[in-house]
Design a protein around this motif. Sequence first.
Motif, PDB file in Angstrom:
ATOM      1  N   GLY A 115     -75.260 -57.884 -23.998  1.00 47.43           N
ATOM      2  CA  GLY A 115     -76.735 -58.537 -23.708  1.00 47.43           C
ATOM      3  C   GLY A 115     -76.834 -59.013 -22.486  1.00 47.43           C
ATOM      4  O   GLY A 115     -75.843 -58.898 -21.515  1.00 47.43           O
ATOM      5  N   LEU A 116     -78.155 -59.163 -22.092  1.00 47.49           N
ATOM      6  CA  LEU A 116     -78.303 -59.630 -20.378  1.00 47.49           C
ATOM      7  C   LEU A 116     -77.705 -60.904 -19.937  1.00 47.49           C
ATOM      8  O   LEU A 116     -77.403 -60.792 -18.865  1.00 47.49           O
ATOM      9  N   HIS A 117     -77.492 -61.719 -20.952  1.00 49.82           N
ATOM     10  CA  HIS A 117     -76.858 -62.914 -20.560  1.00 49.82           C
ATOM     11  C   HIS A 117     -75.368 -63.258 -21.045  1.00 49.82           C
ATOM     12  O   HIS A 117     -74.948 -64.591 -20.959  1.00 49.82           O
ATOM     13  N   HIS A 118     -74.869 -62.693 -21.737  1.00 52.54           N
ATOM     14  CA  HIS A 118     -73.674 -62.939 -22.220  1.00 52.54           C
ATOM     15  C   HIS A 118     -72.712 -61.735 -22.594  1.00 52.54           C
ATOM     16  O   HIS A 118     -72.971 -60.722 -22.202  1.00 52.54           O
ATOM     17  N   ARG A 119     -71.413 -61.955 -22.793  1.00 51.92           N
ATOM     18  CA  ARG A 119     -70.317 -60.986 -22.913  1.00 51.92           C
ATOM     19  C   ARG A 119     -69.594 -61.554 -23.835  1.00 51.92           C
ATOM     20  O   ARG A 119     -69.238 -62.827 -24.367  1.00 51.92           O
ATOM     21  N   ILE A 120     -68.566 -60.303 -24.274  1.00 52.45           N
ATOM     22  CA  ILE A 120     -67.905 -60.822 -25.497  1.00 52.45           C
ATOM     23  C   ILE A 120     -66.364 -60.584 -24.857  1.00 52.45           C
ATOM     24  O   ILE A 120     -65.978 -59.620 -24.322  1.00 52.45           O
ATOM     25  N   LEU A 121     -65.328 -61.770 -24.744  1.00 49.35           N
ATOM     26  CA  LEU A 121     -63.858 -61.608 -24.317  1.00 49.35           C
ATOM     27  C   LEU A 121     -63.223 -61.415 -25.747  1.00 49.35           C
ATOM     28  O   LEU A 121     -63.183 -62.369 -26.797  1.00 49.35           O
ATOM     29  N   HIS A 122     -62.484 -60.254 -25.956  1.00 44.53           N
ATOM     30  CA  HIS A 122     -61.622 -59.871 -26.971  1.00 44.53           C
ATOM     31  C   HIS A 122     -60.563 -60.947 -27.377  1.00 44.53           C
ATOM     32  O   HIS A 122     -60.216 -61.398 -28.342  1.00 44.53           O
ATOM     33  N   ARG A 123     -59.609 -61.061 -26.388  1.00 46.14           N
ATOM     34  CA  ARG A 123     -58.585 -62.161 -26.416  1.00 46.14           C
ATOM     35  C   ARG A 123     -57.140 -61.540 -26.939  1.00 46.14           C
ATOM     36  O   ARG A 123     -56.177 -62.218 -27.101  1.00 46.14           O
ATOM     37  N   ASP A 124     -57.379 -60.293 -27.599  1.00 45.57           N
ATOM     38  CA  ASP A 124     -56.275 -59.736 -28.127  1.00 45.57           C
ATOM     39  C   ASP A 124     -56.163 -58.257 -27.980  1.00 45.57           C
ATOM     40  O   ASP A 124     -55.564 -57.474 -29.328  1.00 45.57           O
ATOM     41  N   ILE A 125     -56.601 -57.516 -26.951  1.00 44.55           N
ATOM     42  CA  ILE A 125     -56.326 -56.267 -26.587  1.00 44.55           C
ATOM     43  C   ILE A 125     -54.732 -55.644 -26.384  1.00 44.55           C
ATOM     44  O   ILE A 125     -54.248 -56.431 -25.634  1.00 44.55           O
ATOM     45  N   LYS A 126     -54.570 -54.993 -27.486  1.00 45.22           N
ATOM     46  CA  LYS A 126     -53.190 -54.434 -27.562  1.00 45.22           C
ATOM     47  C   LYS A 126     -53.082 -53.154 -28.172  1.00 45.22           C
ATOM     48  O   LYS A 126     -54.304 -52.644 -28.870  1.00 45.22           O
ATOM     49  N   SER A 127     -52.073 -52.061 -28.195  1.00 43.25           N
ATOM     50  CA  SER A 127     -52.381 -50.855 -28.789  1.00 43.25           C
ATOM     51  C   SER A 127     -52.541 -50.940 -30.293  1.00 43.25           C
ATOM     52  O   SER A 127     -53.268 -50.004 -30.838  1.00 43.25           O
ATOM     53  N   SER A 128     -51.784 -51.956 -30.982  1.00 43.13           N
ATOM     54  CA  SER A 128     -52.142 -52.140 -32.279  1.00 43.13           C
ATOM     55  C   SER A 128     -53.465 -52.431 -32.731  1.00 43.13           C
ATOM     56  O   SER A 128     -53.735 -52.366 -34.071  1.00 43.13           O
ATOM     57  N   ASN A 129     -54.464 -52.833 -31.823  1.00 39.18           N
ATOM     58  CA  ASN A 129     -55.718 -53.251 -32.101  1.00 39.18           C
ATOM     59  C   ASN A 129     -56.682 -52.025 -31.755  1.00 39.18           C
ATOM     60  O   ASN A 129     -57.989 -52.335 -31.540  1.00 39.18           O
ATOM     61  N   ILE A 130     -56.253 -50.875 -31.369  1.00 39.87           N
ATOM     62  CA  ILE A 130     -56.714 -49.485 -30.878  1.00 39.87           C
ATOM     63  C   ILE A 130     -56.558 -48.809 -32.164  1.00 39.87           C
ATOM     64  O   ILE A 130     -55.609 -48.111 -32.291  1.00 39.87           O
ATOM     65  N   LEU A 131     -57.697 -48.382 -33.005  1.00 41.45           N
ATOM     66  CA  LEU A 131     -57.698 -47.430 -33.873  1.00 41.45           C
ATOM     67  C   LEU A 131     -57.934 -46.094 -33.588  1.00 41.45           C
ATOM     68  O   LEU A 131     -58.926 -45.924 -32.945  1.00 41.45           O
ATOM     69  N   LEU A 132     -57.638 -45.025 -34.311  1.00 43.03           N
ATOM     70  CA  LEU A 132     -57.729 -43.788 -33.969  1.00 43.03           C
ATOM     71  C   LEU A 132     -58.282 -42.925 -35.279  1.00 43.03           C
ATOM     72  O   LEU A 132     -57.778 -42.846 -36.320  1.00 43.03           O
ATOM     73  N   ASP A 133     -59.623 -42.482 -35.138  1.00 41.33           N
ATOM     74  CA  ASP A 133     -60.402 -41.815 -36.130  1.00 41.33           C
ATOM     75  C   ASP A 133     -59.819 -40.309 -36.315  1.00 41.33           C
ATOM     76  O   ASP A 133     -58.803 -39.867 -35.653  1.00 41.33           O
TER      77      ASP A 133
END
Length: 237
Positions: A115-133
Motif C-alpha cells: 500500500g502507499l502508506h503502510h508496510r507489513i513487518l513479518h517479525r519471524d523471517i527464518k528458513s522454516s518459514n520459507i516454503l517451497l512449491d
Amino acid sequence: MKLTLSILHSGYGKVYRGVSVKHGNMAIKMLDPRHGQGDHEFKTEIALLSVYKHENIVSLLGYCDENGQKILVYKYECNGSLDNHLKRKDLTWIQRLQICLDAARGLLYLHNDVGLHHRILHRDIKSSNILLDENWKAKISDFGLSRVGPANLQSTFLISKICGTVGYIDPDYYNTRYLTQKSDVYSFGVVLFEVLCGRLTWVPEYKDQREFLVTLVKIHWGRNTLDEIIFSDLLHR
C-alpha cells in the motif's frame, strides 16, 4: 475432502495434508493453544493473507473458528520448508540463488508494495518459514506475529515484548525494542548465510564457536576466511 496423517508438527500444532476437488492438495494447520497460538495471532494471519496476495507469499485458502477449534487451510507446498533442504548436496547454486531471490521478492512486497502508506513487518523471517512449491519457488509463510505499520516512519514500533526466533533476531531490535523493516532484513540475511553455509543458524549440539552461525560468520569475516564455512558440496560444483 480427504485428510491424510499429520505431515509435521509446527510450533503451533499439527499440520495435515488434505485433498479437495476445488483446491487440490492443501496443508491444514490445526492450532493447539497449548503451543502459544492465541486469538490475536490467528486473526492476524487471516486478516493479512486474506487481503495481500503475491506469488512469493503463501496462499491462505480458508479457515475455521468453531467450538474452540482454530484451523487454517493453505495451499500445500510439496517441497516443504527451506530449513529441511539446507544440507542437500543436489540443491545447486542456481536453485539456492533462485530460492533466495523469490524470498527477497516476497519480503520486498511486504515492506514496500502492500500500500502507499503502510508496510507489513513479518517479525519471524527464518528458513522454516520459507516454503517451497513443486518448482522450488519460495513463499514466505506464518504471519501470526506480523505487524502493519506506517511506511513513512524510520522506527515503526516500540515493542515491549520481543518476538522472533533465537539466532534470527536483529540485535538492534532486541536491544532497543524498536522494530523497523531492517529487523526483517537482518533475519533474512541470516537465512542467506544458512543457504550459503548449508546449516541452520543455531546448532545446540555444538558447544563451541560453531553453535551460532552469526558468531561463526563474524569470526571468519574478521579473518577474511569466509570461504572456509561455505557448504563444502557447493565449493566443488
